[in-house]
Design a protein around this motif. Structure first.
Motif, short mmCIF file in Angstrom:
data_model
loop_
_atom_site.label_atom_id
_atom_site.label_comp_id
_atom_site.label_asym_id
_atom_site.label_seq_id
_atom_site.Cartn_x
_atom_site.Cartn_y
_atom_site.Cartn_z
N VAL A 100 -66.72 -4.38 -18.62
CA VAL A 100 -67.48 -4.15 -18.21
C VAL A 100 -67.17 -5.02 -16.99
O VAL A 100 -66.86 -4.71 -15.63
CB VAL A 100 -69.12 -4.18 -18.32
N VAL A 134 -65.86 -0.35 -21.36
CA VAL A 134 -66.97 1.10 -20.63
C VAL A 134 -66.56 1.94 -22.14
O VAL A 134 -67.49 2.80 -21.81
CB VAL A 134 -65.63 1.41 -19.46
N ARG A 142 -72.77 4.03 -17.71
CA ARG A 142 -72.03 3.78 -16.66
C ARG A 142 -72.26 4.56 -15.27
O ARG A 142 -71.61 4.23 -14.89
CB ARG A 142 -71.32 5.45 -17.20
N LEU A 145 -72.42 1.57 -13.63
CA LEU A 145 -71.53 0.29 -14.00
C LEU A 145 -71.10 0.98 -12.84
O LEU A 145 -70.30 0.49 -11.39
CB LEU A 145 -70.67 0.53 -15.06
#
Length: 318
Positions: A100, A134, A142, A145
Motif C-alpha cells: 500500500v 495490494v 482497495r 486505497l
C-alpha cells in the motif's frame, strides 16, 4: 489563478457525446456545480453517467456543447486542469505485488504538490495496512486505497465514481464523513453512485440521467417533493374501500388495493394521515399494518424509470 475566481467550478452546456455508429449517449445536457458543493450524478445503467464524467475528466472530446472545469476545457487544456483535480475510478488496477505504501509513493511521484503518503493513508483508514501488498487487500480496502490516491494532490475538484462499492456499512459511513469534511474545507465533489441513500445523505444537489437526458435535478428535497408520499394499511374486517372517507377529501391523488391492503398516494401526508386516523377512531376500528412514509429519493428515481418505461411502451404500441 485565484481559487475563488470561478463561483461555478464545473459548467456543462448542451453537452453531447456520440459513439461510433451514431449512438448518442449524452443528448444535450446542462448543469453547473458550485465551489465547495457535493453534486451527485445518478442514473440507471446506460443512462450516460460514465460518458458524462469522462468528458468532465477530459478523457474525451464532446461531440458538441462545452465543458468547463475551473474555467478551462478539461480536454484541450488538460495541463491546466489535471493538477487541480483528483479522480477515483471504479477500479484502480494497481500492481498487486506492491505494498500500500509503495503504491501511494509511486502515485505521489505523478502528482504535483503531493501530500505525505502516510497522512493520506491514515485519513482513509489504511495507516495500519501500509506494508500489506495490494493483492492481500479486501475489496473495501482497495476502494479506500483508490480514494487515498485521488486525494494525494489535495485537489480542488474531486471526481468520485462509485466510491463506496465493496465497503461495509462502517466503511461507507466513514467515507461519507470524509466527503463532508472535504466539502467543508472547500473541495468540490462530483459523485456517481448506485446507492441512492448515499446521494440523499451527501449531495447538496443532484441530477438524474435517463437515456442521455436529465430527467430531474435540484436538491434531494426538491427532487423527492415531486413524488407523492405513501400510506398503506389493511382494511378492517367487514369494511370496504367505499366505507372510507372520500379519498379526494383526504388529499389522495391515487390508490391501489391488493386483497385487503390499501395503498394511498398523496402530496399532503399530514392531512391524509390525520383524517384517516380520525375516521378510524370514530369508527372504532384499528388500521392494521399501517405504514406512513414520506417520498424518498429512491421512489423519485424509480418513478422516473417507470414513467420512461410507460412512455416507451406507448411509443411501441403506436
Amino acid at each position: 489563478m485565484d481559487r475563488n475566481e470561478h463561483e461555478h467550478v464545473i459548467e456543462v452546456t448542451d453537452l453531447r457525446r456520440v459513439y461510433g455508429g451514431g449512438f448518442e449517449a449524452v443528448r444535450g445536457i446542462g448543469f453547473s456545480v458550485a465551489r465547495g458543493e457535493v453534486f451527485a450524478l445518478l442514473g440507471t445503467n446506460g443512462a450516460g453517467k460514465t460518458s458524462t464524467v469522462e468528458l468532465l475528466e477530459g478523457l474525451a472530446r464532446p461531440a458538441s456543447g462545452s465543458v468547463r472545469v475551473l474555467g478551462h476545457d478539461p480536454f484541450a487544456e488538460r495541463d491546466a486542469v489535471r493538477p487541480r483535480t483528483g479522480v477515483m475510478l471504479q477500479e484502480g488496477g494497481f500492481p498487486s505485488e506492491l505494498t500500500v505504501a509503495e503504491t501511494a509513493r509511486m502515485w505521489a511521484g505523478c502528482v504535483s504538490g503531493a501530500r505525505p503518503e502516510g497522512e493520506v493513508l491514515e485519513r482513509v483508514g489504511l495507516g495500519s495496512k501500509s506494508r500489506v501488498r495490494v493483492k492481500q487487500l479486501s475489496g473495501g480496502e482497495r476502494r479506500r486505497l483508490d480514494l487515498a490516491l485521488a486525494l494525494l494532490g489535495d485537489p480542488e475538484v474531486l471526481f468520485l465514481d462509485e466510491p463506496t462499492t465493496g465497503l461495509d456499512a462502517e466503511g461507507r459511513r466513514d467515507t461519507w464523513a470524509l466527503v463532508r469534511e472535504l466539502r467543508d474545507a472547500g473541495t468540490t465533489v462530483l459523485l456517481t453512485t448506485h446507492y441512492l441513500e448515499e446521494a440523499e445523505d451527501l449531495a447538496d444537489r443532484l441530477a438524474i440521467l435517463h437515456e442521455g437526458l436529465i430527467a430531474a435535478s435540484g436538491t434531494p428535497a426538491e427532487v423527492t417533493a415531486a413524488q407523492p408520499s405513501r400510506i398503506s394499511f389493511e382494511l378492517p374486517e367487514n369494511y370496504f374501500l367505499g366505507d372510507l372517507p372520500p379519498l379526494d377529501e383526504l388529499g389522495v391523488t391515487g390508490h391501489e388495493i391488493e386483497g385487503r391492503v390499501v395503498r394511498l398516494r398523496t402530496h399532503e401526508l399530514q392531512r391524509a394521515a390525520t383524517e384517516l386516523l380520525t375516521w378510524a377512531r370514530g369508527a372504532g376500528v384499528e388500521l392494521r399494518r399501517l405504514d406512513v412514509r414520506s417520498a424518498s429519493l429512491e421512489e423519485a428515481f424509480l418513478g422516473i424509470a417507470r414513467e420512461a418505461s410507460a412512455h416507451k411502451t406507448k411509443e411501441y404500441a403506436a
